[in-house]
Enzyme design. Sequence first.
Site, PDB file in Angstrom:
ATOM      1  N   HIS A   9       0.996  -1.171   0.028  1.00 36.50           N
ATOM      2  CA  HIS A   9       0.018   0.023  -0.171  1.00 36.50           C
ATOM      3  C   HIS A   9       0.949   1.223   0.205  1.00 36.50           C
ATOM      4  O   HIS A   9       2.081   1.319   0.451  1.00 36.50           O
ATOM      5  CB  HIS A   9      -0.762  -0.028   1.323  1.00 36.50           C
ATOM      6  CG  HIS A   9      -0.269   0.262   2.507  1.00 36.50           C
ATOM      7  ND1 HIS A   9       0.448   1.233   2.938  1.00 36.50           N
ATOM      8  CD2 HIS A   9       0.291  -0.920   3.539  1.00 36.50           C
ATOM      9  CE1 HIS A   9       1.104   0.877   4.242  1.00 36.50           C
ATOM     10  NE2 HIS A   9       0.918  -0.348   4.336  1.00 36.50           N
ATOM     11  N   GLU A  83      -2.167  -6.777   7.937  1.00 41.13           N
ATOM     12  CA  GLU A  83      -0.747  -6.705   8.367  1.00 41.13           C
ATOM     13  C   GLU A  83      -0.577  -7.623   9.589  1.00 41.13           C
ATOM     14  O   GLU A  83      -1.734  -7.763  10.338  1.00 41.13           O
ATOM     15  CB  GLU A  83      -0.380  -5.524   8.359  1.00 41.13           C
ATOM     16  CG  GLU A  83       1.185  -5.169   9.037  1.00 41.13           C
ATOM     17  CD  GLU A  83       2.012  -5.704   7.945  1.00 41.13           C
ATOM     18  OE1 GLU A  83       2.129  -7.131   7.675  1.00 41.13           O
ATOM     19  OE2 GLU A  83       3.145  -4.788   7.553  1.00 41.13           O
TER      20      GLU A  83
END
Length: 215
Positions: A9, A83
């Site tokens: 990202h 994550e």
Amino acid sequence: MTLFGLVRHGQTDYNLRGLFQGSSDIPLNDTGREQAHHALEPLPAIPWDTVVSSPLQRAEQTARIIAEDHDIPWGGTDVRLREIDWGAAEGRPVDEMERLYPDRSFPGREDHQQVADRGYDALEDLEQRFPGKNVLVVAHGTLIRFLLSGIAERPLDSIPNGTLSVITLEGTTWGVEMIAGVAEERIVQVRSHDQNPRFILDKPALIPGAAPRPL
């Protein structure tokens, strides 16, 4: 063979401020949105069949920007692509927490191999959904690094925001073709789909433009 593009990202304010981010749901900042627009440049064009992402908003925002810019069908999110949970380090300064815990064994931190395993499991399921297709996956620096290191069978540097890595999966054979925009050639075969490659724990050096350590 299914080809996967793994995109980290774009930047967030936590990245910019050097804070552990992990499972914290932080949006992209202006730089991160710009990185998302350029994440597939200037790399060779790959005809992506779908894009999926972690459900954390920084990853989904990046994925949706890429999907709109490149007219790639949206394939949804998968919670297994989130994550690592850094536990007590979430939202805390990296320098401070690494002084207290040099090996990053923060209270409540998610097990490293478990992070890699859920990532591999998600990719295996995507292979079943999109056999023989090109699947773009937008996720996170530590998760991506763990996946890549298990296939490359070596320690890896930090993965910069907005970069593309490429891996393949055919049966029980994993391959890596590119890491953060740099060509790589490595394959590893596991005995069955119940077994995943083992990532290599390391204390990474920097790739130019990367955060001090994966956050």
